[in-house]
Design an enzyme around this catalytic site. Sequence first.
Site, mmCIF file in Angstrom:
data_model
loop_
_atom_site.group_PDB
_atom_site.id
_atom_site.type_symbol
_atom_site.label_atom_id
_atom_site.label_comp_id
_atom_site.label_asym_id
_atom_site.label_seq_id
_atom_site.Cartn_x
_atom_site.Cartn_y
_atom_site.Cartn_z
ATOM 1 N N HIS A 187 -22.047 16.070 -16.832
ATOM 2 C CA HIS A 187 -21.493 16.229 -15.489
ATOM 3 C C HIS A 187 -22.495 16.851 -14.530
ATOM 4 O O HIS A 187 -22.422 16.642 -13.331
ATOM 5 C CB HIS A 187 -20.184 17.015 -15.557
ATOM 6 N N GLU A 426 -11.223 4.026 -20.420
ATOM 7 C CA GLU A 426 -12.443 4.685 -20.894
ATOM 8 C C GLU A 426 -12.446 4.884 -22.403
ATOM 9 O O GLU A 426 -13.272 5.611 -22.937
ATOM 10 C CB GLU A 426 -12.680 6.005 -20.150
ATOM 11 N N ASP A 450 -17.400 7.557 -20.362
ATOM 12 C CA ASP A 450 -16.711 7.803 -21.624
ATOM 13 C C ASP A 450 -16.576 6.528 -22.450
ATOM 14 O O ASP A 450 -16.630 6.576 -23.675
ATOM 15 C CB ASP A 450 -15.327 8.418 -21.357
ATOM 16 N N CYS A 497 -15.465 3.195 -12.077
ATOM 17 C CA CYS A 497 -15.780 4.458 -11.407
ATOM 18 C C CYS A 497 -16.771 5.292 -12.207
ATOM 19 O O CYS A 497 -17.139 6.382 -11.810
ATOM 20 C CB CYS A 497 -14.526 5.258 -11.086
#
Length: 594
Positions: A187, A426, A450, A497
């Site tokens: 992240h 995901e 993911d 996304c």
Amino acid sequence: MITATGKSILKGIAIGKVRFLAKKQAEIKETAADPAAELKRYEDAKALATEQLQGLYDKAVVEAGEEHAAIFEIHMMMLDDDDYNDSITELINSEGKTAEFAVKTTGEQFAETFASMDDEYMKARAADVRDISGRMVNILTGAETGPAGSDEPFIIVAEDLAPSETVQLDKSKLLGFVTRLGSTNSHTAILARNMNIPALIGTEISEEWDGKTAIIDGYNSCIYIEPEEELLRTLDEKRVRDLEQRAMLQQLKGQPNVTLDGREINVYANIGNVSDVGMVLDNDAGGIGLFRSEFIYLNSKTFPTEDEQFAIYKKVAEMMGGKKVIIRTLDIGADKQADYFNLPKEENPALGYRAIRICLMQHEIFKAQIRAILRAAAYGKVSIMFPMIISVSEVKEAKAILEECRKELLAEGKEVGEVEIGIMIETPAAVMVADELAEEVEFFSIGTNDLTQYTLAIDRQNPKLDHFYDSHHPAVLRLIDMTVQAGHRHNCWVGICGELGADTTLTETFLRMGLDELSVNPGGILGLRKVIRELDLGGAQEPETEAPAEEKPAAPAEAPAEENPAAPVESPEPEPEKQAKKGRFSLFGKNKNK
Ligand code: PEP
Ligand code: MG
């Protein structure tokens, strides 16, 4: 000059002073021999803290207005509070404690007193006392190093940056960052891409760099400390050229995301905070395709209330002025940890108690968020999206909770809006049951970060595995293709996304697959638009394998294109023509149309 190499997250140049983030909190010694010296240290730290707070106040007045800046005034008043100061000086003078110990102890006592009060306003002051005491302790122990609180932009150098730490950074001053740990799919890396700033991971860093001038060269994956004049000049020229290129992209603002042969696709933006919306609007995104709502939780010291969340979602919906805002419900767990959740330590957190699994087990947390989203939907075009789905039953349960919340709100006389419902795809399991899932929702948004992790069995956080983390792996691309086709068979629009959506080497592939939307970091919008507008997919191709679109009862036939899941969004074209323009893509080496 020192040169250190690492792995580059984003091509670009950053030049500025290093701010070294000390990872470990300095140890707090309890007793001191010289109370007078401690008192002096305390007074000096207080003066510096007041200076920092004044700087923050002045900045906030300009950026957010006086109302929002007022909090820093309150902090300054608290620092000067007689009771607070008396308690600290008493501990130093009479008990021989160190300044930091006295501040920490007083801060904790005062925070507890505030927290136990009945009045909500006073209760909330507990966090403020902790905040100012933490600031003071950091100054006294040197835990906060570098040009902290100064007006100068900086390059962060740290062991690692947890999402909860990145949310605290003053992003308006952040030029770039360099960490020793972290992977390209973490992240922290996503934050760098979101902010469009150069970043290096896997770099051997040194505390000695603190306060020194540095250049991050994202093109050559290195950082130069105290660079030579000549290098500084050359790389500064390159930095200016990059800025010029960015300025050229500005000309694409207001232009549609349409290929030379007329295929249109939505380009949306990913955000984590209200403060990102400015960038979304600046870069002319068609909407917000992923609002990572967990950042609200990471930014909070306790569970954000329904009203707090409502205010944030409402603000985003209003700022977007009727453009779509897809709010992903809480995706906490794995690397995104907030202490107050008290999540258990797990062997495999990425495969563990996280996201929708927590929400379906802890309804109070989930319902507060859903109620806030439903209320905010009255102020804009809001969609809700559930993360980490693996089965139809989870979606049914989440939808039932949503309905329960809607009924409760209506019974309470609260205003609610309509929300489009979608899920993230995901996990490979979700792809395998995508036909059934598509019956339940109006859109899919593929979380390729993911999806790659779970498909390839590779921990996206593990830097050692970066080399193996291959989002272009045929397995991942086939799963994306399967998702698009399953979604379209059931009038469900499909977007991406995850970070892969911004990979322009795959834009043509995605358009040929028939994706309806790509949601990328705000800084990537215009570059992606440029690539789309230069593509020629060779005109219309009707896919053989695609079943005719079924009518979904929930979708009113007269609904505008974006509302109707049968129609890929933002297109004025009637559905059959639009479908016919979707070229097909084959992952198996031959075109399925042949
Ligand atoms: C993803 O997994 O691709 C995604 C968009 O979600 P996150 O990166 O927040 O896990
Ligand atoms: Mg994800």
